[in-house]
Structures are given as C-alpha cells and as structure tokens.
Design a protein around this motif. Structure first.
Motif, PDB file in Angstrom:
ATOM      1  N   VAL A  69     -34.864  20.014-139.660  1.00 50.87           N
ATOM      2  CA  VAL A  69     -33.724  20.923-139.610  1.00 50.87           C
ATOM      3  C   VAL A  69     -34.175  22.150-138.819  1.00 50.87           C
ATOM      4  O   VAL A  69     -35.256  22.690-139.064  1.00 50.87           O
ATOM      5  N   CYS A  70     -33.334  22.565-137.873  1.00 46.47           N
ATOM      6  CA  CYS A  70     -33.744  23.628-136.960  1.00 46.47           C
ATOM      7  C   CYS A  70     -32.931  24.894-137.186  1.00 46.47           C
ATOM      8  O   CYS A  70     -31.854  24.869-137.779  1.00 46.47           O
ATOM      9  N   ASN A  71     -33.453  25.978-136.648  1.00 47.37           N
ATOM     10  CA  ASN A  71     -32.845  27.284-136.851  1.00 47.37           C
ATOM     11  C   ASN A  71     -31.493  27.422-136.168  1.00 47.37           C
ATOM     12  O   ASN A  71     -30.700  28.283-136.521  1.00 47.37           O
ATOM     13  N   ASP A  72     -31.234  26.563-135.170  1.00 46.47           N
ATOM     14  CA  ASP A  72     -29.972  26.654-134.441  1.00 46.47           C
ATOM     15  C   ASP A  72     -28.987  25.578-134.892  1.00 46.47           C
ATOM     16  O   ASP A  72     -28.109  25.175-134.131  1.00 46.47           O
ATOM     17  N   ASP A  73     -29.160  25.110-136.153  1.00 43.06           N
ATOM     18  CA  ASP A  73     -28.291  24.073-136.729  1.00 43.06           C
ATOM     19  C   ASP A  73     -28.462  22.718-136.057  1.00 43.06           C
ATOM     20  O   ASP A  73     -27.653  21.813-136.245  1.00 43.06           O
ATOM     21  N   TYR A  74     -29.505  22.599-135.245  1.00 45.74           N
ATOM     22  CA  TYR A  74     -29.837  21.308-134.639  1.00 45.74           C
ATOM     23  C   TYR A  74     -30.531  20.471-135.705  1.00 45.74           C
ATOM     24  O   TYR A  74     -31.228  21.007-136.570  1.00 45.74           O
ATOM     25  N   THR A  75     -30.315  19.180-135.668  1.00 48.09           N
ATOM     26  CA  THR A  75     -31.045  18.292-136.574  1.00 48.09           C
ATOM     27  C   THR A  75     -31.593  17.130-135.766  1.00 48.09           C
ATOM     28  O   THR A  75     -30.983  16.700-134.788  1.00 48.09           O
ATOM     29  N   GLU A  76     -32.722  16.643-136.161  1.00 51.48           N
ATOM     30  CA  GLU A  76     -33.299  15.460-135.541  1.00 51.48           C
ATOM     31  C   GLU A  76     -34.052  14.683-136.605  1.00 51.48           C
ATOM     32  O   GLU A  76     -34.497  15.258-137.605  1.00 51.48           O
ATOM     33  N   SER A  77     -34.208  13.388-136.398  1.00 48.60           N
ATOM     34  CA  SER A  77     -35.073  12.622-137.282  1.00 48.60           C
ATOM     35  C   SER A  77     -35.775  11.566-136.451  1.00 48.60           C
ATOM     36  O   SER A  77     -35.245  11.109-135.436  1.00 48.60           O
ATOM     37  N   ILE A  78     -36.975  11.236-136.873  1.00 49.71           N
ATOM     38  CA  ILE A  78     -37.737  10.200-136.185  1.00 49.71           C
ATOM     39  C   ILE A  78     -38.209   9.179-137.212  1.00 49.71           C
ATOM     40  O   ILE A  78     -38.301   9.476-138.411  1.00 49.71           O
ATOM     41  N   ASP A  79     -38.489   7.984-136.739  1.00 53.99           N
ATOM     42  CA  ASP A  79     -39.023   6.937-137.604  1.00 53.99           C
ATOM     43  C   ASP A  79     -40.462   7.279-137.964  1.00 53.99           C
ATOM     44  O   ASP A  79     -41.151   7.989-137.226  1.00 53.99           O
ATOM     45  N   MET A  80     -40.922   6.768-139.117  1.00 57.04           N
ATOM     46  CA  MET A  80     -42.258   7.102-139.584  1.00 57.04           C
ATOM     47  C   MET A  80     -43.340   6.627-138.612  1.00 57.04           C
ATOM     48  O   MET A  80     -44.351   7.315-138.406  1.00 57.04           O
ATOM     49  N   ALA A  81     -43.136   5.477-137.976  1.00 57.01           N
ATOM     50  CA  ALA A  81     -44.150   4.971-137.038  1.00 57.01           C
ATOM     51  C   ALA A  81     -44.404   5.977-135.917  1.00 57.01           C
ATOM     52  O   ALA A  81     -45.553   6.212-135.523  1.00 57.01           O
ATOM     53  N   THR A  82     -43.336   6.587-135.434  1.00 55.70           N
ATOM     54  CA  THR A  82     -43.487   7.595-134.386  1.00 55.70           C
ATOM     55  C   THR A  82     -44.130   8.863-134.947  1.00 55.70           C
ATOM     56  O   THR A  82     -44.967   9.479-134.282  1.00 55.70           O
ATOM     57  N   ALA A  83     -43.748   9.227-136.172  1.00 62.32           N
ATOM     58  CA  ALA A  83     -44.335  10.420-136.798  1.00 62.32           C
ATOM     59  C   ALA A  83     -45.850  10.273-136.926  1.00 62.32           C
ATOM     60  O   ALA A  83     -46.586  11.257-136.839  1.00 62.32           O
ATOM     61  N   LEU A  84     -46.311   9.040-137.144  1.00 64.88           N
ATOM     62  CA  LEU A  84     -47.736   8.800-137.363  1.00 64.88           C
ATOM     63  C   LEU A  84     -48.477   8.467-136.063  1.00 64.88           C
ATOM     64  O   LEU A  84     -49.691   8.239-136.079  1.00 64.88           O
ATOM     65  N   HIS A  85     -47.759   8.438-134.948  1.00 67.79           N
ATOM     66  CA  HIS A  85     -48.388   8.123-133.655  1.00 67.79           C
ATOM     67  C   HIS A  85     -49.399   9.225-133.299  1.00 67.79           C
ATOM     68  O   HIS A  85     -49.144  10.408-133.551  1.00 67.79           O
ATOM     69  N   PRO A  86     -50.543   8.844-132.710  1.00 63.37           N
ATOM     70  CA  PRO A  86     -51.586   9.849-132.420  1.00 63.37           C
ATOM     71  C   PRO A  86     -51.127  10.975-131.495  1.00 63.37           C
ATOM     72  O   PRO A  86     -51.725  12.045-131.485  1.00 63.37           O
ATOM     73  N   GLN A  87     -50.071  10.741-130.707  1.00 57.02           N
ATOM     74  CA  GLN A  87     -49.610  11.792-129.786  1.00 57.02           C
ATOM     75  C   GLN A  87     -48.332  12.465-130.288  1.00 57.02           C
ATOM     76  O   GLN A  87     -47.490  12.874-129.495  1.00 57.02           O
ATOM     77  N   THR A  88     -48.201  12.583-131.597  1.00 60.31           N
ATOM     78  CA  THR A  88     -47.066  13.314-132.165  1.00 60.31           C
ATOM     79  C   THR A  88     -47.613  14.550-132.873  1.00 60.31           C
ATOM     80  O   THR A  88     -48.393  14.433-133.816  1.00 60.31           O
ATOM     81  N   ILE A  89     -47.212  15.717-132.376  1.00 64.58           N
ATOM     82  CA  ILE A  89     -47.751  16.954-132.954  1.00 64.58           C
ATOM     83  C   ILE A  89     -46.639  17.935-133.279  1.00 64.58           C
ATOM     84  O   ILE A  89     -45.510  17.847-132.760  1.00 64.58           O
ATOM     85  N   LEU A  90     -46.978  18.877-134.178  1.00 59.26           N
ATOM     86  CA  LEU A  90     -46.116  20.027-134.424  1.00 59.26           C
ATOM     87  C   LEU A  90     -46.623  21.107-133.475  1.00 59.26           C
ATOM     88  O   LEU A  90     -47.624  21.769-133.743  1.00 59.26           O
ATOM     89  N   ALA A  91     -45.972  21.266-132.357  1.00 62.26           N
ATOM     90  CA  ALA A  91     -46.516  22.151-131.321  1.00 62.26           C
ATOM     91  C   ALA A  91     -46.279  23.616-131.655  1.00 62.26           C
ATOM     92  O   ALA A  91     -45.190  24.002-132.099  1.00 62.26           O
ATOM     93  N   THR A  92     -47.317  24.407-131.436  1.00 58.94           N
ATOM     94  CA  THR A  92     -47.231  25.854-131.632  1.00 58.94           C
ATOM     95  C   THR A  92     -47.546  26.596-130.334  1.00 58.94           C
ATOM     96  O   THR A  92     -47.314  27.795-130.243  1.00 58.94           O
ATOM     97  N   LYS A  93     -48.116  25.872-129.368  1.00 58.48           N
ATOM     98  CA  LYS A  93     -48.535  26.527-128.121  1.00 58.48           C
ATOM     99  C   LYS A  93     -48.149  25.685-126.914  1.00 58.48           C
ATOM    100  O   LYS A  93     -48.065  24.458-126.989  1.00 58.48           O
ATOM    101  N   TYR A  94     -47.957  26.405-125.795  1.00 54.11           N
ATOM    102  CA  TYR A  94     -47.730  25.734-124.511  1.00 54.11           C
ATOM    103  C   TYR A  94     -48.710  26.313-123.504  1.00 54.11           C
ATOM    104  O   TYR A  94     -48.791  27.531-123.346  1.00 54.11           O
ATOM    105  N   ALA A  95     -49.452  25.447-122.841  1.00 49.66           N
ATOM    106  CA  ALA A  95     -50.448  25.857-121.844  1.00 49.66           C
ATOM    107  C   ALA A  95     -51.397  26.907-122.420  1.00 49.66           C
ATOM    108  O   ALA A  95     -51.768  27.870-121.741  1.00 49.66           O
ATOM    109  N   GLY A  96     -51.731  26.749-123.693  1.00 48.53           N
ATOM    110  CA  GLY A  96     -52.721  27.618-124.322  1.00 48.53           C
ATOM    111  C   GLY A  96     -52.162  28.891-124.931  1.00 48.53           C
ATOM    112  O   GLY A  96     -52.864  29.582-125.668  1.00 48.53           O
ATOM    113  N   ASP A  97     -50.902  29.216-124.648  1.00 53.79           N
ATOM    114  CA  ASP A  97     -50.302  30.431-125.204  1.00 53.79           C
ATOM    115  C   ASP A  97     -49.289  30.077-126.288  1.00 53.79           C
ATOM    116  O   ASP A  97     -48.660  29.016-126.232  1.00 53.79           O
ATOM    117  N   VAL A  98     -49.130  30.996-127.234  1.00 56.48           N
ATOM    118  CA  VAL A  98     -48.139  30.784-128.287  1.00 56.48           C
ATOM    119  C   VAL A  98     -46.782  30.521-127.633  1.00 56.48           C
ATOM    120  O   VAL A  98     -46.427  31.158-126.640  1.00 56.48           O
TER     121      VAL A  98
END
Lengths: 237, 263
Positions: free
Chosen positions: B184-213
């Motif tokens: 659930v997002c701050n702009d009323d956007y919603t998304e959901s993903i399947d668990m297999a994708t959630a557990l994929h090694p290249q799935t992250i909760l990103a906090t930075k882009y190109a090294g910067d917040v």
C-alpha cells in the motif's frame, strides 16, 4: 490402364482442403487483432518519431485494451499457426505447392509480370514469386512470434532475448516483421480482389483436384501415377 | 526535470517535444480525461464501426479478455524461473536521474517526511512492529543495476540498493509459503506480487538510487525494485506491506492491465 472410379473419388480433393480454409480465416482474424492492438501498444512509445497510428485504425481505445487484445490474440495466432505449419509439412502441401523455387523461375515470373503475361487462370499452380512470398511471410510469422516472446519475457527467456541484442532492438525487429506482414497483406489482398476466383476458392475450396494438383490436359501423363509420384511429378514440373 | 527518453535509438528524435503546453492546460486535460466525456466520444475505429463505441469496453468482451489475462497470469507463474537472474549492467551505464513514472505528473508528487514516516506490516507476519526509515536504512543493503522495462515499451538502466525483500520478510517472521505480498502506497497506489517473485534474489526494498538516498519522485523513503516485473509492479512510497493468501486487484489490474506483469 485407368484407376477404378471408386478409387479416384476417394482421392478427390479440393484445391484448398477444409482445414486449410478454416486455418486461413482464423489466421486472418488473428492477424487483424494482432496488428490493430500492436499499433495501439506501439503508439505509447513510438519507434519512428513521425509515425503514430491513427486512433481510427488501432484496436483498443485505452492502452490496457490494446494489451488485452494483443495477449489474447497471440494465443490464436500461435496455436493456429502451429497447426497450419504442422498440417502443411505433414500432408506435404508445402512441398507440393511451394517447392522447388529457383532464381531462374523468379526471374521468369518477374519478366512475365512486367510484360503483362502473368497467367493466373490456373489457381492450383503458384508462380515463383507467389512461392517466395508465401514462404517469406511464413518465415516472418515465425520471427514475429520469436521476437514477441523475447519482448514479453526478456528475463525468463533471456537466452532468446540475447539473440536480438537489446530490448529496443527486439522491438525494432518485432516492428519490422509487422511492417513486412502489412506489406504482404497489401499485395495478397490486392491480388485476391483482382482475381476474385482465388478469394472464392478460399471459401468454397476451389476446383477439385484429383490426386493432387491438376495438370493441363496436354501434359497430363497417360497413366495416373500413384499419389506420391504425382506429388513429385508436380514438384519437379 | 527532464523526461527525455533515456534509451539511445537512431530511430528516436533527438529533440523531445515540449511539455509546456501540457502543464499550461492541465485543467483542460483533466477535464477531457474524465471518463464520462470520453465514453460519449465517437470512435471511428474499425471495430467501433460495428458497435458505435469501443467493443473492448463491453462487459462480455471484457469478461473474455480478462479471463485470458488471468490465464496469462497462470502461464507466467508457471514459466517463472525463481533462481534465474536478470542481466545486470555496469555503473557507467546507469541513467541519472531515473525516469519518472506514475499515474500523475512529477509536479504532483507528495513528498514523504522521513522523520514521521513508518512502514506498517500486516497479514501473515509474526512481528508486526512498524519500522522507521532510520531502522530500515540501517539494514544490510544489496545493490542491483538492472533494466527497468515499462509496459509502454521504453526502458532504462538503473542502479538500486536497499534491503533484500526475502531477507526482510524472514527478519519479520513472514509466512514465506503465503501466496502474495501486497503493498500500500502513500499516493493510494496499490500493488501486489506473487511470493516467488518476492523471494527472487533480485527483489529489493530500494532506499537508494546510484548510491544516494532516493529522491522524492522516485519513491522516498521506500520502494520496491524487482528485476522480473514490468515497471508498474514496482510500488513507490510504500507505507504498508501485507503478506496474504488473498488475491486482491491492484491499482492497474483493476483497470484491466495484466496483474502478473512478469518479464
């Protein structure tokens, strides 16, 4: 010696057997859906800056409808296409109708066309240019599906996607295949309208062919050979 | 902020079309975009000629198309390779800043105050204690330089870092056998993903882009980045994560876009 009448009617076939006609018109609908919806998808991020397909020509008023149609139509196009290719190879129809095709024949056909001598009174015989066009559009059909799979699943089918280089290069290949098919359709539909009996034949089945393609009377062999031989005789004709 | 298409292509015009006319006439466009106006609009489409309006919108047609789309979800789940990694790129290929995309324009982004923001957890999770931005930013980071592919057809290479989603789900005691991870997002956007994708090694909760917040338009303080989904599945400005077995339509799937949206 002539074959017994019973046996000859047993082998009696139309120029376009029913499965070919059914698959042809299913394919026509599938191609219509794929091109119209593909143009809608294309419009969201154009490859050629000057080319936007008019809203009146695309399928789906909104992006999601274009996508829905495309990923619905792909099943029809792919499954029907596989059935058609399997049928064409398994029954020998491709071998019989489209091969052999030589450079010399192509030159001769082009020359005939330029001199307005192109004969089309015999629907059962394809000239060299027709053979090349039909073989070419089938190859393009295969390539558009492969590039489509690479666009749909560039990560899951990364090995396939790698063949095309980048994602954008894959889009260009997919687009050029579409352009080639549209070009084919312009010729194909124009000729079908110019020679209306060819269009009728794709609905009714066309002239009856005995033991494969008919021969003009003067070249018909005195004895009707067995079907396999007839096929080869025509193929080398 | 430039919205220039980042992918170089010989077919693409070098100069982008000016956006001024769009911003100056925003009210007008919003008005035009209203569904009831468009529903009445006459389309000359080949199919439309048969019916007087877009045949795609008919309930019976939508039912068929959405059934096929749901079937396509299942096909995509079947061909998904849980350990197959997407191609990664070098830092020199990274496009900076990333390309903005949302269901509204960049000037309408509502920045989040990182000091008061909290990540709520819900559903099949043992420890539902909310997380502050500071706590999340202290977790071990994973960096991925991957392609972002938009359903529209454009793409760019981005460099994202943040906690791995599988690690995070394990840390909070999530049920990894559940079917979906819902955002659930701050702009009323919603998304959901399947668990297999959630557990994929290249799935992250990103906090930075190109090294910067992360900058505000790109999802600060927390967004999803996964290498195996189209752009719109990568929820930005996440404020809650729920692990669940219940399928729920999401912002775009409600409007008819494919839910699985795998690449």
């Amino acid at each position: 010696m002539t074959l017994p009448a019973v046996k000859s009617t047993h082998h009696e076939r139309r120029l376009h057997p029913l499965p070919v006609r059914v698959m042809h018109w299913i394919n026509a609908v599938a191609i219509f859906i794929m091109i119209g919806s593909g143009w809608k998808i294309y419009n969201d991020d154009v490859i050629l800056g000057w080319l936007h397909f008019p809203d009146s020509l695309v399928i789906g008023k909104w992006a999601q409808y274009g996508l829905q149609w495309h990923f619905f139509g792909m099943w029809i196009f792919v499954l029907n296409g596989l059935a058609y290719l399997t049928y064409g190879i398994a029954t020998g129809r491709f071998r019989q109708k489209l091969f052999p095709v030589s450079i010399r024949d192509i030159m001769a056909t082009v020359s005939d066309a330029l001199h307005f001598r192109l004969a089309h009174d015999d629907l059962t015989h394809y000239n060299a240019v027709q053979k090349i066009l039909y073989l070419g559009v089938m190859a393009i059909g295969v390539l558009i599906v492969i590039s489509g799979l690479a666009l749909w699943k560039p990560v899951q089918f990364s090995e396939l996607a790698a063949l095309f280089g980048s994602f954008q290069a894959t889009r260009v290949v997919h687009f050029l295949c579409m352009a080639a098919i549209v070009g084919f359709l312009l010729v194909h539909i124009s000729l079908a309208l110019l020679v209306p009996q060819s269009l009728v034949a794709m609905v009714t089945g066309g002239p009856v062919v005995v033991n494969g393609p008919t021969h003009p009377p003067e070249t018909r062999p005195p004895e009707t050979p067995p079907p396999e031989t007839a096929v080869e005789a025509e193929a080398t004709h | 902020m430039s919205i220039r298409t980042p992918t170089p292509s010989i077919f693409r015009p070098r100069k982008v079309v000016g956006q001024d006319v769009l911003t100056q006439n925003r009210t007008l466009f919003d008005d035009i975009n209203r569904r009831n106006v468009l529903r009445g609009a006459i389309s000359l489409g080949a199919l439309s000629l048969l019916t007087g309006c877009d045949v795609s919108e008919h309930d019976s047609v939508q039912k068929v198309l959405r059934t096929v789309s749901a079937w396509n979800d299942r096909v995509q789940a079947t061909i998904f390779r849980p350990h197959h990694l997407a191609r990664t790129y070098s830092a020199s290929q990274v496009v900076k800043p990333p390309r903005f995309n949302a269901y509204y324009d960049i000037e309408n982004v509502k920045p989040i105050d990182g000091a008061t923001w909290k990540l709520e957890l819900a559903g099949r999770i043992d420890n539902k204690k909310p997380w502050t931005a500071e706590q999340i930013y202290q977790l071990p980071e994973q960096e991925i330089i991957i392609k972002h592919i938009c359903v529209e057809g454009w793409d760019y290479i981005g460099q994202w870092s943040g906690p791995n989603l599988r690690d995070f789900l394990q840390r909070v005691g999530a049920d990894l056998t559940a079917k979906y991870v819902y955002f659930v997002c701050n702009d009323d956007y919603t998304e959901s993903i399947d668990m297999a994708t959630a557990l994929h090694p290249q799935t992250i909760l990103a906090t930075k882009y190109a090294g910067d917040v992360l900058a505000d338009p790109f999802g600060y303080p927390l967004r999803l980045r996964t290498s195996t989904k189209l752009g719109y599945k990568n929820a930005k400005w996440i404020k809650a994560i729920e692990v669940t077995n219940d399928f729920r339509e999401t912002f775009w799937s409600k409007q008819g876009f494919n839910w699985f949206a795998g690449i």
